[in-house]
Design a protein around this motif. Structure first.
Motif, PDB file in Angstrom:
ATOM      1  N   PRO A 135       0.800  -1.235   0.000  1.00  0.00           N
ATOM      2  CA  PRO A 135       0.000   0.000   0.000  1.00  0.00           C
ATOM      3  C   PRO A 135       0.831   1.283   0.000  1.00  0.00           C
ATOM      4  CG  PRO A 135      -0.881  -1.586   1.572  1.00  0.00           C
ATOM      5  CD  PRO A 135       0.437  -2.121   1.118  1.00  0.00           C
ATOM      6  N   LEU A 136       1.937   1.297   0.721  1.00  0.00           N
ATOM      7  CA  LEU A 136       2.734   2.520   0.831  1.00  0.00           C
ATOM      8  C   LEU A 136       3.866   2.571  -0.182  1.00  0.00           C
ATOM      9  CD1 LEU A 136       3.503   5.149   2.264  1.00  0.00           C
ATOM     10  CD2 LEU A 136       4.798   3.787   3.918  1.00  0.00           C
ATOM     11  N   PHE A 137       4.665   1.522  -0.261  1.00  0.00           N
ATOM     12  CA  PHE A 137       5.908   1.586  -1.031  1.00  0.00           C
ATOM     13  C   PHE A 137       5.778   1.163  -2.490  1.00  0.00           C
ATOM     14  CE2 PHE A 137       7.509   1.231   3.368  1.00  0.00           C
ATOM     15  CZ  PHE A 137       8.279   2.385   3.399  1.00  0.00           C
ATOM     16  N   ILE A 138       4.662   0.592  -2.873  1.00  0.00           N
ATOM     17  CA  ILE A 138       4.471   0.193  -4.272  1.00  0.00           C
ATOM     18  C   ILE A 138       3.326   0.968  -4.914  1.00  0.00           C
ATOM     19  CG2 ILE A 138       3.914  -1.712  -5.823  1.00  0.00           C
ATOM     20  CD1 ILE A 138       5.355  -3.586  -3.908  1.00  0.00           C
ATOM     21  N   ASP A 139       2.154   0.964  -4.283  1.00  0.00           N
ATOM     22  CA  ASP A 139       0.992   1.627  -4.868  1.00  0.00           C
ATOM     23  C   ASP A 139       1.164   3.142  -4.962  1.00  0.00           C
ATOM     24  OD1 ASP A 139      -0.155  -0.841  -5.058  1.00  0.00           O
ATOM     25  OD2 ASP A 139      -1.441  -0.629  -3.298  1.00  0.00           O
ATOM     26  N   LEU A 140       1.803   3.759  -3.976  1.00  0.00           N
ATOM     27  CA  LEU A 140       1.937   5.223  -3.944  1.00  0.00           C
ATOM     28  C   LEU A 140       3.260   5.719  -4.520  1.00  0.00           C
ATOM     29  CD1 LEU A 140       0.447   6.099  -0.422  1.00  0.00           C
ATOM     30  CD2 LEU A 140      -0.654   6.271  -2.662  1.00  0.00           C
ATOM     31  N   TYR A 141       4.078   4.809  -5.020  1.00  0.00           N
ATOM     32  CA  TYR A 141       5.432   5.176  -5.460  1.00  0.00           C
ATOM     33  C   TYR A 141       5.431   6.290  -6.507  1.00  0.00           C
ATOM     34  CZ  TYR A 141      10.048   4.784  -7.568  1.00  0.00           C
ATOM     35  OH  TYR A 141      11.282   5.072  -8.067  1.00  0.00           O
ATOM     36  N   SER A 142       4.644   6.130  -7.562  1.00  0.00           N
ATOM     37  CA  SER A 142       4.649   7.112  -8.663  1.00  0.00           C
ATOM     38  C   SER A 142       4.185   8.490  -8.199  1.00  0.00           C
ATOM     39  CB  SER A 142       3.770   6.623  -9.809  1.00  0.00           C
ATOM     40  OG  SER A 142       4.270   5.434 -10.361  1.00  0.00           O
ATOM     41  N   SER A 143       3.205   8.526  -7.307  1.00  0.00           N
ATOM     42  CA  SER A 143       2.686   9.810  -6.824  1.00  0.00           C
ATOM     43  C   SER A 143       3.701  10.537  -5.949  1.00  0.00           C
ATOM     44  CB  SER A 143       1.391   9.586  -6.038  1.00  0.00           C
ATOM     45  OG  SER A 143       0.397   9.012  -6.867  1.00  0.00           O
ATOM     46  N   ILE A 144       4.375   9.793  -5.080  1.00  0.00           N
ATOM     47  CA  ILE A 144       5.367  10.419  -4.203  1.00  0.00           C
ATOM     48  C   ILE A 144       6.603  10.823  -5.001  1.00  0.00           C
ATOM     49  CG2 ILE A 144       6.875  10.007  -2.210  1.00  0.00           C
ATOM     50  CD1 ILE A 144       4.635   8.394  -0.972  1.00  0.00           C
ATOM     51  N   LEU A 145       6.908  10.083  -6.068  1.00  0.00           N
ATOM     52  CA  LEU A 145       8.025  10.457  -6.938  1.00  0.00           C
ATOM     53  C   LEU A 145       7.797  11.843  -7.543  1.00  0.00           C
ATOM     54  CD1 LEU A 145      10.685   9.619  -8.340  1.00  0.00           C
ATOM     55  CD2 LEU A 145       9.295   8.610 -10.157  1.00  0.00           C
ATOM     56  N   ILE A 146       6.547  12.193  -7.815  1.00  0.00           N
ATOM     57  CA  ILE A 146       6.224  13.523  -8.351  1.00  0.00           C
ATOM     58  C   ILE A 146       6.648  14.613  -7.360  1.00  0.00           C
ATOM     59  CG2 ILE A 146       4.301  15.081  -8.865  1.00  0.00           C
ATOM     60  CD1 ILE A 146       2.909  12.732 -10.224  1.00  0.00           C
ATOM     61  N   LEU A 147       6.339  14.426  -6.090  1.00  0.00           N
ATOM     62  CA  LEU A 147       6.740  15.401  -5.072  1.00  0.00           C
ATOM     63  C   LEU A 147       8.253  15.524  -4.995  1.00  0.00           C
ATOM     64  CD1 LEU A 147       4.304  14.602  -2.104  1.00  0.00           C
ATOM     65  CD2 LEU A 147       4.298  16.634  -3.575  1.00  0.00           C
ATOM     66  N   PHE A 148       8.925  14.379  -5.030  1.00  0.00           N
ATOM     67  CA  PHE A 148      10.382  14.397  -4.943  1.00  0.00           C
ATOM     68  C   PHE A 148      10.995  15.135  -6.129  1.00  0.00           C
ATOM     69  CE2 PHE A 148      14.670  12.834  -5.309  1.00  0.00           C
ATOM     70  CZ  PHE A 148      15.114  12.794  -3.992  1.00  0.00           C
TER      71      PHE A 148
END
Length: 335
Positions: free
Chosen positions: A212-225
């Motif tokens: 749920p955290l490290f795979i599903d949300l990876y692309s979205s959090i990469l945008i912030l980074f």
């Protein structure tokens, strides 16, 4: 080729990165709190590491030995080639070593952006490629620092060793504990390697917790980074320009040279199209986390505005916008 570049340019991760550069160049008050920036880095390192460990658990040693050998070859060859190019450009030894260590190591974020690129285009890749990210992080730093000590001490007088009372050349003292600590136990390598080992031990059993955290949300959090990285890159870009056109050209041409070498090595060790592309990205990217951390303590005379400005201000955006589709096109051609 033009269609691939277009798709990459108009992906969310690239556009948010460009937004960060624009904000920095136009002196916007947009900024990320240091704690948030650090948290995003930690998240990205853990996500790539643990995903690689889980995937690696599916493969035998015989399957990964050739890609590992190819990765180690790149980790040795690229810093040596970079050092030769820098010395040919008449750069001093300390700054040449700084650039060699930076370009021999890798950019985890560029690698992450490439994964998003491949997944968007439904291109599969070997799961153990995430493990190779960890493997390529440190060797180039160590090789560069060893080269520095050898070149500095090649004409040094012999010294007396207190341990064996024999004559030992000064060049024998190649690296110290601090260098090893920064190169092997620094934050980025420790998190990548530790997460990789955890994923390898737990295998599929870890998915229920980490997905749920490290795979599903990876692309979205990469945008912030990448938005934050755009801000930093935009601030660093003017620092590189003052060192002349040659250095700027190196920041754009070296990734293509080293990335092409990585593509050929990936093809030689038998990787798939996606794996060959990722190997090209690993070879063509430049570090702005692990290498600068090691250089700061072991080669303080090297100017960070050169090696960090080049890697973050020139090569990182080049790879994000043009490099990834170029490596993919070369990989597609050679495959």
């Amino acid at each position: 080729m033009s269609e691939i570049i277009y798709q990459n340019l108009f992906s969310p991760v690239v556009l948010f990165f460009v937004l960060g550069i624009v904000a920095a160049l136009f002196k916007s008050d947009l900024k990320f709190p240091n704690a948030l920036s650090e948290a995003l880095s930690i998240y990205l390192l853990i996500a790539i590491g643990i995903k690689g460990g889980i995937e690696l658990s599916h493969y035998s040693f015989e399957t990964v030995i050739n890609p590992i050998m190819g990765t180690l070859f790149l980790g040795i060859a690229i810093p040596i080639l970079t050092l030769l190019i820098m010395r040919f450009m008449k750069m001093d030894l300390k700054n040449s070593i700084g650039v060699a260590a930076t370009y021999g190591s890798i950019s985890v974020v560029t690698y992450g952006a490439t994964i998003s690129f491949l997944e968007k285009n439904s291109i599969s890749y070997e799961g153990f490629m995430n493990a190779l990210v960890v493997l390529l992080e440190s060797p180039a730093i160590l090789v560069s620092l060893i080269l520095l000590k050898i070149l500095e001490n090649r004409n040094a007088e012999p010294i007396i060793s207190s341990q064996n009372f024999g004559i030992v050349p000064a060049s024998a003292r190649l690296i110290n504990k601090e260098v090893l600590k920064e190169s092997i136990l620094g934050k980025s390598v420790l998190l990548l390697l530790g997460s990789l080992i955890i994923g390898l031990i737990l295998g599929e059993n870890a998915l229920a917790t980490v997905k749920p955290l490290f795979i599903d949300l990876y692309s979205s959090i990469l945008i912030l980074f990448l938005l934050n990285m755009g801000l930093v890159a935009g601030q660093r870009l003017p620092e590189v320009k003052k060192y002349g056109l040659k250095l700027l050209l190196f920041g754009m041409l070296a990734p293509v040279l080293f990335g092409s070498l990585g593509v050929f090595v990936g093809h030689f060790v038998g990787l798939s199209l996606g794996g060959v592309t990722l190997m090209g990205v690993l070879a063509g990217s430049a570090s702005y986390i692990a290498a600068p951390a090691a250089l700061k303590s072991s080669v303080p005379e090297a100017n960070p505005s050169i090696y960090l400005g080049l890697s973050l201000g020139v090569t990182f955006p080049f790879n994000l916008i043009l490099g990834i589709p170029i490596y993919f096109a070369i990989a597609n051609w050679i495959q």
